[in-house]
Design a protein around this motif. Structure first.
Motif, mmCIF file in Angstrom:
data_model
loop_
_atom_site.group_PDB
_atom_site.id
_atom_site.type_symbol
_atom_site.label_atom_id
_atom_site.label_comp_id
_atom_site.label_asym_id
_atom_site.label_seq_id
_atom_site.Cartn_x
_atom_site.Cartn_y
_atom_site.Cartn_z
ATOM 1 N N HIS A 236 2.862 -16.860 -4.319
ATOM 2 C CA HIS A 236 2.780 -15.397 -4.321
ATOM 3 C C HIS A 236 3.281 -14.820 -5.644
ATOM 4 O O HIS A 236 2.722 -13.845 -6.143
ATOM 5 C CB HIS A 236 3.571 -14.796 -3.155
ATOM 6 N N SER A 237 4.323 -15.426 -6.213
ATOM 7 C CA SER A 237 4.828 -14.941 -7.501
ATOM 8 C C SER A 237 3.750 -15.051 -8.561
ATOM 9 O O SER A 237 3.552 -14.139 -9.363
ATOM 10 C CB SER A 237 6.034 -15.766 -7.954
ATOM 11 N N VAL A 238 3.062 -16.190 -8.571
ATOM 12 C CA VAL A 238 2.064 -16.426 -9.602
ATOM 13 C C VAL A 238 0.821 -15.562 -9.353
ATOM 14 O O VAL A 238 0.273 -14.955 -10.275
ATOM 15 C CB VAL A 238 1.680 -17.926 -9.645
ATOM 16 N N ASN A 239 0.381 -15.468 -8.105
ATOM 17 C CA ASN A 239 -0.876 -14.769 -7.816
ATOM 18 C C ASN A 239 -0.743 -13.257 -7.822
ATOM 19 O O ASN A 239 -1.592 -12.565 -8.362
ATOM 20 C CB ASN A 239 -1.412 -15.190 -6.441
ATOM 21 N N THR A 240 0.277 -12.740 -7.182
ATOM 22 C CA THR A 240 0.320 -11.288 -6.960
ATOM 23 C C THR A 240 1.603 -10.617 -7.426
ATOM 24 O O THR A 240 1.718 -9.401 -7.342
ATOM 25 C CB THR A 240 0.109 -10.964 -5.471
ATOM 26 N N GLN A 241 2.591 -11.382 -7.925
ATOM 27 C CA GLN A 241 3.876 -10.812 -8.380
ATOM 28 C C GLN A 241 4.485 -9.873 -7.332
ATOM 29 O O GLN A 241 4.857 -8.743 -7.622
ATOM 30 C CB GLN A 241 3.695 -10.046 -9.702
ATOM 31 N N LYS B 213 11.290 1.785 -16.963
ATOM 32 C CA LYS B 213 12.340 0.970 -16.359
ATOM 33 C C LYS B 213 13.229 0.481 -17.476
ATOM 34 O O LYS B 213 12.749 0.130 -18.546
ATOM 35 C CB LYS B 213 11.720 -0.221 -15.618
ATOM 36 N N GLU B 214 14.523 0.445 -17.209
ATOM 37 C CA GLU B 214 15.464 0.092 -18.265
ATOM 38 C C GLU B 214 16.377 -1.021 -17.797
ATOM 39 O O GLU B 214 16.543 -1.249 -16.610
ATOM 40 C CB GLU B 214 16.326 1.311 -18.608
ATOM 41 N N GLY B 215 16.986 -1.651 -18.744
ATOM 42 C CA GLY B 215 18.035 -2.624 -18.472
ATOM 43 C C GLY B 215 17.584 -3.738 -17.540
ATOM 44 O O GLY B 215 16.542 -4.351 -17.735
ATOM 45 N N PHE B 216 18.379 -3.951 -16.524
ATOM 46 C CA PHE B 216 18.140 -5.040 -15.594
ATOM 47 C C PHE B 216 16.804 -4.880 -14.879
ATOM 48 O O PHE B 216 16.061 -5.841 -14.698
ATOM 49 C CB PHE B 216 19.286 -5.051 -14.584
ATOM 50 N N GLU B 217 16.476 -3.636 -14.506
ATOM 51 C CA GLU B 217 15.240 -3.365 -13.774
ATOM 52 C C GLU B 217 14.023 -3.716 -14.633
ATOM 53 O O GLU B 217 13.069 -4.315 -14.166
ATOM 54 C CB GLU B 217 15.180 -1.890 -13.373
ATOM 55 N N ARG B 218 14.107 -3.331 -15.906
ATOM 56 C CA ARG B 218 13.040 -3.647 -16.858
ATOM 57 C C ARG B 218 12.920 -5.165 -16.997
ATOM 58 O O ARG B 218 11.846 -5.739 -16.945
ATOM 59 C CB ARG B 218 13.387 -3.012 -18.211
ATOM 60 N N ALA B 219 14.047 -5.822 -17.156
ATOM 61 C CA ALA B 219 14.058 -7.268 -17.384
ATOM 62 C C ALA B 219 13.454 -7.995 -16.182
ATOM 63 O O ALA B 219 12.624 -8.892 -16.339
ATOM 64 C CB ALA B 219 15.483 -7.744 -17.638
ATOM 65 N N ALA B 220 13.849 -7.559 -14.980
ATOM 66 C CA ALA B 220 13.344 -8.219 -13.776
ATOM 67 C C ALA B 220 11.835 -8.033 -13.659
ATOM 68 O O ALA B 220 11.093 -8.966 -13.366
ATOM 69 C CB ALA B 220 14.046 -7.655 -12.542
ATOM 70 N N TYR B 221 11.382 -6.823 -13.923
ATOM 71 C CA TYR B 221 9.952 -6.530 -13.808
ATOM 72 C C TYR B 221 9.162 -7.336 -14.843
ATOM 73 O O TYR B 221 8.147 -7.952 -14.533
ATOM 74 C CB TYR B 221 9.727 -5.025 -14.003
ATOM 75 N N ASP B 222 9.659 -7.337 -16.091
ATOM 76 C CA ASP B 222 8.965 -8.084 -17.149
ATOM 77 C C ASP B 222 8.941 -9.574 -16.845
ATOM 78 O O ASP B 222 7.944 -10.252 -17.089
ATOM 79 C CB ASP B 222 9.674 -7.864 -18.490
ATOM 80 N N GLY B 226 5.602 -11.303 -16.614
ATOM 81 C CA GLY B 226 5.313 -12.077 -17.810
ATOM 82 C C GLY B 226 5.385 -13.578 -17.582
ATOM 83 O O GLY B 226 4.605 -14.336 -18.142
ATOM 84 N N PHE B 227 6.341 -13.988 -16.753
ATOM 85 C CA PHE B 227 6.519 -15.422 -16.483
ATOM 86 C C PHE B 227 6.550 -15.643 -14.976
ATOM 87 O O PHE B 227 7.597 -15.985 -14.418
ATOM 88 C CB PHE B 227 7.831 -15.918 -17.112
ATOM 89 N N PRO B 228 5.392 -15.412 -14.313
ATOM 90 C CA PRO B 228 5.413 -15.442 -12.847
ATOM 91 C C PRO B 228 5.845 -16.790 -12.261
ATOM 92 O O PRO B 228 6.541 -16.823 -11.247
ATOM 93 C CB PRO B 228 3.972 -15.112 -12.447
ATOM 94 N N LEU B 229 5.481 -17.885 -12.920
ATOM 95 C CA LEU B 229 5.849 -19.193 -12.372
ATOM 96 C C LEU B 229 7.362 -19.390 -12.441
ATOM 97 O O LEU B 229 7.997 -19.808 -11.465
ATOM 98 C CB LEU B 229 5.131 -20.302 -13.147
ATOM 99 N N LEU B 230 7.921 -19.036 -13.595
ATOM 100 C CA LEU B 230 9.358 -19.170 -13.783
ATOM 101 C C LEU B 230 10.109 -18.252 -12.823
ATOM 102 O O LEU B 230 11.141 -18.608 -12.267
ATOM 103 C CB LEU B 230 9.699 -18.810 -15.233
ATOM 104 N N TYR B 231 9.553 -17.058 -12.633
ATOM 105 C CA TYR B 231 10.164 -16.098 -11.708
ATOM 106 C C TYR B 231 10.174 -16.677 -10.298
ATOM 107 O O TYR B 231 11.184 -16.615 -9.597
ATOM 108 C CB TYR B 231 9.394 -14.784 -11.743
ATOM 109 N N GLY B 232 9.040 -17.258 -9.891
ATOM 110 C CA GLY B 232 8.940 -17.853 -8.559
ATOM 111 C C GLY B 232 9.951 -18.970 -8.373
ATOM 112 O O GLY B 232 10.635 -19.049 -7.353
ATOM 113 N N LEU B 233 10.072 -19.819 -9.427
ATOM 114 C CA LEU B 233 11.040 -20.916 -9.359
ATOM 115 C C LEU B 233 12.461 -20.370 -9.261
ATOM 116 O O LEU B 233 13.278 -20.879 -8.484
ATOM 117 C CB LEU B 233 10.899 -21.812 -10.600
#
Lengths: 313, 252
Positions: A236-241, B213-222, B226-233
């Protein structure tokens, strides 16, 4: 106290979120279920976009299952080999489930699919469970004791015909690997599209279809759920964030506290009474979801931004 | 009172530096930062009318302020009963619908000028040049869907037409409040001010406003986008750690 959730892109009250986690945690601790099937609809009713609710709940279930599985691991209640076969099936199912999810999201039909899946699966499981527990309660009142099944009778004849037989020592089984693969796959699909762990399907399937001994059923199911929901979170993170870590952590915090209290209450109730209550709860969620599909909504229109919906931009 | 003083002070300093006849406006905050505690924002727009555009001392004038948020591809869907259940059926895409749109005026718009005047300047939601995308290309939107877009966004406080008013303080000085709800879209906003006198436009200007969005919120969103796989992990490891911690604590 409002908290802005950067992925869900809305502001929610911290105490409301933690409170929802605590209530669902209480119920899941009491009944020994994951609680995904309660949490995801609750998040949707609270205004979280369904796609975010499903994906975030997967993340929360991973955490909740780890603590549950740890307890079963200490009691040696996990059949690791069976678990891995279920995980392989679950990974495949979750992957396809996430693809379907992404595709339907781009069509604007993901909410419909979530509702339909809830109505169908919760309706059938809740109905069966309710019937079974009521029968147990009435039989007990009349003093009926069901005859124990002999080991040989645990499986239907067709199950022994299937190829790729494997030995699962911990479960004392010698059965085709295709069965747990198929069950794992179904659970994986449900995890991806419903935001549930899938224990409510897997546990009965392990008992009635695979014939696993009950002392390893819950642990093995939790073991599988950790990995499948983790994979679902990544898909889900990769596909739809749509995974909101902050929302998940807040929910988890409430759920952990609630589950401790719930487990203590659960010990005081009888098994069949617990099952009947759980079945009722499942049916209530099912009816509530079904109601939304059949009754004419107050507002027929909905609005959404396409950029946040498109698959992978 | 404090705000009024602030307005007067800032306007006085502005008036001295602006060529005569100009319309001057400014915002109390031109950069809105969305942080963890963000629950919407209230801004003050203040402005002054110079002497040659209209004579603020002798002649009455009206002010209309239009705030427009970033445009985005937006889809409006309608549920229909299909096979006994209500499902999203018809839909209409608006490739450039503003994510925020607010009109504030010193008097009801009908009293300020003729509707055709507002239409020619694109003031008011009904005068927005909204087009829809369909299989036949770009078309005029179905009014039912257009109304639905307005209604839904208005219910979220994202579209506000004549909810807020512009107050004329004195001596060509005016102010209005700009309300941004918590679910305001991020991006560049345009704040346009129109000065009308006797039904015709005398002066206009525009300033920009940024919401981000600023600070932490901006960073989390980006990070998530920007790095959805890393975010998922990361999400998975956070969950595993939290679950393990809960399990260890729960044992005691």
């Amino acid at each position: 106290m409002p908290l802005y959730l950067p992925i869900a892109e809305l502001s929610m009250d911290v105490f409301l979120v933690v409170g929802m986690g605590a209530i669902v945690g209480f119920l899941s601790g009491m009944f020994g279920v994951g609680g995904g099937f309660l949490m995801t609809p609750l998040l949707i009713f609270a205004g979280v976009p369904p796609a975010v609710a499903v994906a975030t709940e997967s993340n929360e279930i991973t955490a909740a299952s780890v603590s549950g599985a740890l307890a079963h691991w200490r009691r040696q209640g996990i059949d690791v080999k069976m678990g891995f076969v279920l995980i392989i099936g679950g990974a495949v199912g979750s992957f396809f489930g996430a693809q379907v999810f992404t595709y339907l999201k781009s069509l604007g039909q993901v909410d419909l699919m979530i509702s339909l899946a809830y109505v169908v699966f919760l309706g059938s499981v809740g109905g069966l469970m309710f019937w079974e527990s009521m029968r147990a309660i009435f039989r007990q009142r009349r003093g009926y004791v069901s005859p124990p099944l002999s080991r040989e009778d645990r499986h239907k004849a067709w199950i022994h015909v299937l190829p790729f037989k494997m030995r699962f020592r911990k479960s004392k089984l010698y059965i085709s690997a295709l069965l747990p693969l198929a069950i794992g796959m179904l659970v994986g699909v449900l995890a991806a599209i419903m935001g549930v762990g899938g224990g409510f399907i897997m546990v009965p399937a392990m008992i009635y279809v695979l014939g696993m001994p009950t002392n390893v059923v819950v642990g093995t199911s939790l073991f599988q759920i950790i990995f499948v929901t983790a994979l679902t979170t990544i898909f889900h993170s990769v596909n739809t964030q749509t995974v909101d870590i902050f929302l998940a952590v807040l929910l988890l915090f409430g759920a952990v506290v609630g589950a401790q209290v719930g487990a203590r209450v659960g010990f005081k109730l009888k098994g069949e009474h617990l099952r009947a209550l759980l079945a009722l709860m499942v049916l209530v969620v099912c009816v509530k979801m079904g109601f939304g599909l059949v009754v004419e909504p107050d507002e027929l229109f909905s609005v959404a931004e396409v950029a946040t919906e498109a698959a992978g931009h | 009172m404090r705000i009024l003083c602030l307005c007067l002070l800032m306007t006085l300093s502005l008036l001295s530096s602006v060529p005569a006849g100009g319309l001057v406006t400014d915002l109390s905050n031109k950069r809105i930062e969305i942080r963890y505690s963000f629950d919407g924002a209230q801004l003050i727009l203040f402005g002054a009318v110079g002497s040659s555009a209209v004579d603020p001392v002798n002649d009455a004038f009206d002010v209309v302020v239009v705030v427009r948020g970033p445009e985005a591809d937006t889809v409006v869907r309608r549920k229909d009963k299909v096979g006994g259940i209500w499902i999203n059926n018809a839909n209409l895409h608006f490739p450039a619908a503003p994510g925020y749109y607010a009109v504030a005026a010193s008097r009801p718009l009908v009293d300020i000028a003729h509707p055709t005047v507002f239409a020619s300047y694109g003031i008011g939601f009904n005068n927005l040049p909204l087009i829809a995308r369909s299989e036949r290309g770009l078309v005029d939107p179905d009014p039912e869907f257009r109304r639905a877009l307005y209604r839904l966004r208005a219910s979220e406080n994202l579209y506000r037409q004549e909810v807020d008013s512009v107050s004329l303080v004195a001596e060509g000085l005016f102010r209005t409040d700009v309300h941004l709800p918590a679910n305001v879209p991020v991006g560049e906003f345009l704040v346009e001010t129109f000065v009308f006198q006797e039904g015709s436009l005398k002066a206009r200007n525009r300033i920009r406003l940024n919401v981000d969005k600023e600070g932490f919120e901006r960073a989390a969103y980006d990070f998530a986008h920007g790095f959805p796989l890393l975010y998922g992990l990361t999400a998975v490891f956070v969950a595993l750690g939290a679950g393990w911690l809960a399990g260890v604590l729960g044992k005691k």
